[in-house]
Design a protein around this motif. Structure first.
Motif, mmCIF file in Angstrom:
data_model
loop_
_atom_site.group_PDB
_atom_site.id
_atom_site.type_symbol
_atom_site.label_atom_id
_atom_site.label_comp_id
_atom_site.label_asym_id
_atom_site.label_seq_id
_atom_site.Cartn_x
_atom_site.Cartn_y
_atom_site.Cartn_z
ATOM 1 N N THR A 55 0.845 -1.192 0.000
ATOM 2 C CA THR A 55 0.000 0.000 0.000
ATOM 3 C C THR A 55 0.882 1.243 0.000
ATOM 4 O O THR A 55 1.920 1.288 0.667
ATOM 5 N N GLY A 56 0.464 2.247 -0.785
ATOM 6 C CA GLY A 56 1.228 3.482 -0.841
ATOM 7 C C GLY A 56 0.335 4.653 -1.186
ATOM 8 O O GLY A 56 -0.867 4.499 -1.436
ATOM 9 N N LEU A 57 0.914 5.857 -1.201
ATOM 10 C CA LEU A 57 0.171 7.066 -1.539
ATOM 11 C C LEU A 57 0.269 7.350 -3.029
ATOM 12 O O LEU A 57 1.325 7.189 -3.645
ATOM 13 N N TRP A 58 -0.855 7.790 -3.593
ATOM 14 C CA TRP A 58 -0.908 8.154 -4.998
ATOM 15 C C TRP A 58 -0.505 9.614 -5.158
ATOM 16 O O TRP A 58 -1.040 10.492 -4.481
ATOM 17 N N SER A 59 0.446 9.862 -6.044
ATOM 18 C CA SER A 59 0.928 11.233 -6.225
ATOM 19 C C SER A 59 1.442 11.413 -7.648
ATOM 20 O O SER A 59 2.334 10.676 -8.089
ATOM 21 N N GLN A 60 0.837 12.347 -8.370
ATOM 22 C CA GLN A 60 1.295 12.732 -9.700
ATOM 23 C C GLN A 60 1.438 11.533 -10.646
ATOM 24 O O GLN A 60 2.454 11.369 -11.334
ATOM 25 N N GLY A 61 0.398 10.693 -10.640
ATOM 26 C CA GLY A 61 0.350 9.597 -11.602
ATOM 27 C C GLY A 61 1.162 8.381 -11.232
ATOM 28 O O GLY A 61 1.447 7.550 -12.100
ATOM 29 N N ARG A 62 1.530 8.260 -9.953
ATOM 30 C CA ARG A 62 2.285 7.077 -9.554
ATOM 31 C C ARG A 62 2.040 6.782 -8.087
ATOM 32 O O ARG A 62 1.644 7.659 -7.314
ATOM 33 N N ILE A 63 2.288 5.521 -7.713
ATOM 34 C CA ILE A 63 2.177 5.113 -6.315
ATOM 35 C C ILE A 63 3.564 5.145 -5.693
ATOM 36 O O ILE A 63 4.538 4.651 -6.279
ATOM 37 N N GLU A 64 3.645 5.758 -4.521
ATOM 38 C CA GLU A 64 4.914 5.850 -3.786
ATOM 39 C C GLU A 64 4.937 4.758 -2.722
ATOM 40 O O GLU A 64 4.062 4.692 -1.863
ATOM 41 N N THR A 65 5.926 3.854 -2.812
ATOM 42 C CA THR A 65 6.050 2.765 -1.839
ATOM 43 C C THR A 65 7.463 2.777 -1.263
ATOM 44 O O THR A 65 8.362 3.427 -1.812
ATOM 45 N N PRO A 66 7.677 2.049 -0.164
ATOM 46 C CA PRO A 66 9.023 2.000 0.431
ATOM 47 C C PRO A 66 10.090 1.409 -0.487
ATOM 48 O O PRO A 66 11.278 1.581 -0.235
ATOM 49 N N ILE A 67 9.679 0.696 -1.553
ATOM 50 C CA ILE A 67 10.696 0.115 -2.442
ATOM 51 C C ILE A 67 10.701 0.784 -3.816
ATOM 52 O O ILE A 67 11.308 0.274 -4.759
ATOM 53 N N GLY A 68 10.015 1.926 -3.933
ATOM 54 C CA GLY A 68 10.053 2.651 -5.188
ATOM 55 C C GLY A 68 8.701 3.190 -5.596
ATOM 56 O O GLY A 68 7.679 2.923 -4.946
ATOM 57 N N ALA A 69 8.700 3.973 -6.657
ATOM 58 C CA ALA A 69 7.480 4.565 -7.201
ATOM 59 C C ALA A 69 7.149 3.886 -8.524
ATOM 60 O O ALA A 69 8.036 3.599 -9.331
#
Length: 362
Positions: A249-263
């Protein structure tokens, strides 16, 4: 309605309720002629009920329609009996008549033909499937694979317009299952038979189906070719049902998901700051010597013969990530490694709280 020669079967807003509970909800579907279509889903999703409605063993709720070759066989004010639909049914337990020889089992559904016509029809299906050495045998003396081939031959002998198959390989041991499955698919393709097969096994559906209909709780989740449904799943449920996934699970920002292992980029219509879910296939992950990627640690290794299953921990994730490798990994349990990713095997979806687990077969 004019029949579309490319369409063997149409389901139009088919629903089915039992004791007030919806088993099927508004199913609309076109089945291509001459192809193998797999109805895939976990137990209780409605796929076998749908098969019974197609065959005429059960009826849809009022309002739903079933059309075979463009002709309505079930609908408002019309119902064609199963024996008049030219639809064959191959049962899970094969349902061979124990008191009849193989030859008599094959001829059983041909009683409307003259005796010479029956002999000719049986001879053709026997030659096609290679059953000549079994004609005088009885079902109890046949192996599981032989019973399956006889059941297939009996279902094909009346030359049905559609062949329905309910978990046809589930009673066979793994090695025999794969061989008989290949033989069956070859026969269906050689004869140009339109077949609809129920299965709960995604690997079987991927191996057999020209088209896969993934069902979920009485509804259609996704329809597509094996490549489409595996490579471009429409939901997290579809992605996880078709094969193992690591969920992040990650946050959506500017057309991509941000996760602890990358976007990871995706084409989603979501507001910035919303929660999203990345489903990462195990084969999307690889590891190398420490210092060449995301810092991680090997927590477990399981050798499965064809591949090695490796669990790795990445800070600050609370759960390990699982990867599959067909190359022998020299790193041992506890070693520090570097995690690398193949973004093509990452699927991103809106987060759906409380989504049912596709692997829960209860």
């Amino acid at each position: 309605m004019l029949a579309n020669p490319a369409t063997a079967l149409e389901l139009d807003h088919v629903s089915r309720h039992f004791d007030g509970r919806a088993v099927l909800s508004d199913i609309s579907l076109s089945i291509p002629a001459g192809k193998i279509t797999c109805l895939l889903g976990q137990s209780g999703c409605g796929k076998s009920t749908l098969l019974r409605i197609i065959s005429g063993v059960d009826r849809p709720d009022p309002g739903g329609r079933v059309l075979v070759g463009g002709t309505e066989v079930a609908g408002p004010g019309r119902f064609v009996e199963p024996e008049d639909r030219r639809i064959g049914f191959m049962f899970q337990d094969y349902a061979l008549f124990p008191h009849l020889s193989v030859a008599d089992n094959l001829a059983f559904g041909l009683r409307h033909l003259s005796r010479p016509e029956r002999r000719e029809r049986v001879a053709k299906v026997v030659e096609r499937i290679g059953l000549g050495h079994l004609l005088d045998r009885y079902p109890h003396s046949l192996s599981g694979g032989e019973q399956q081939r006889v059941a297939l031959a009996r279902a094909l002998a009346p030359r049905p317009s559609i062949l329905l198959m309910d978990e046809p390989f589930s009673n066979l041991d793994q090695g025999l299952r794969e061989r008989v499955r290949r033989e069956t698919v070859d026969i269906l393709r050689e004869t140009g038979t339109t077949a609809i097969m129920v299965t709960h096994d995604p690997q079987e559906a991927l191996a057999v189906g020209d088209m896969i209909v993934l069902m979920r709780a009485g509804r259609i989740e996704q329809v597509g070719t094996p490549f489409e449904i595996y490579d471009r799943p429409c939901s997290a449920y579809a992605a996880e049902f078709m094969g193992p996934c690591n969920r992040l699970t990650g946050l959506w920002s500017q057309g991509r998901i941000e996760t602890p292992i990358g976007a990871f980029r995706a084409d989603l219509d979501m507001p910035d700051g919303a929660l999203a879910l990345a489903c990462i296939r195990p084969q999307a992950l690889s590891i190398g010597p420490d210092g060449q990627g995301i810092s991680a640690r090997v927590m477990a290794k399981t050798f499965t013969g064809e591949s090695e299953q490796i669990d790795i921990m990445v800070h600050p994730l609370a759960q390990t990530l699982r990867m599959h490798s067909h190359v022998r990994i020299p790193m041992g349990i506890g070693d520090k490694v570097s995690l690398q990713l193949n973004g093509a095997q990452v699927h991103v979806f809106p987060e759906e709280p409380g989504t049912d687990d596709p692997l829960d077969q209860s």
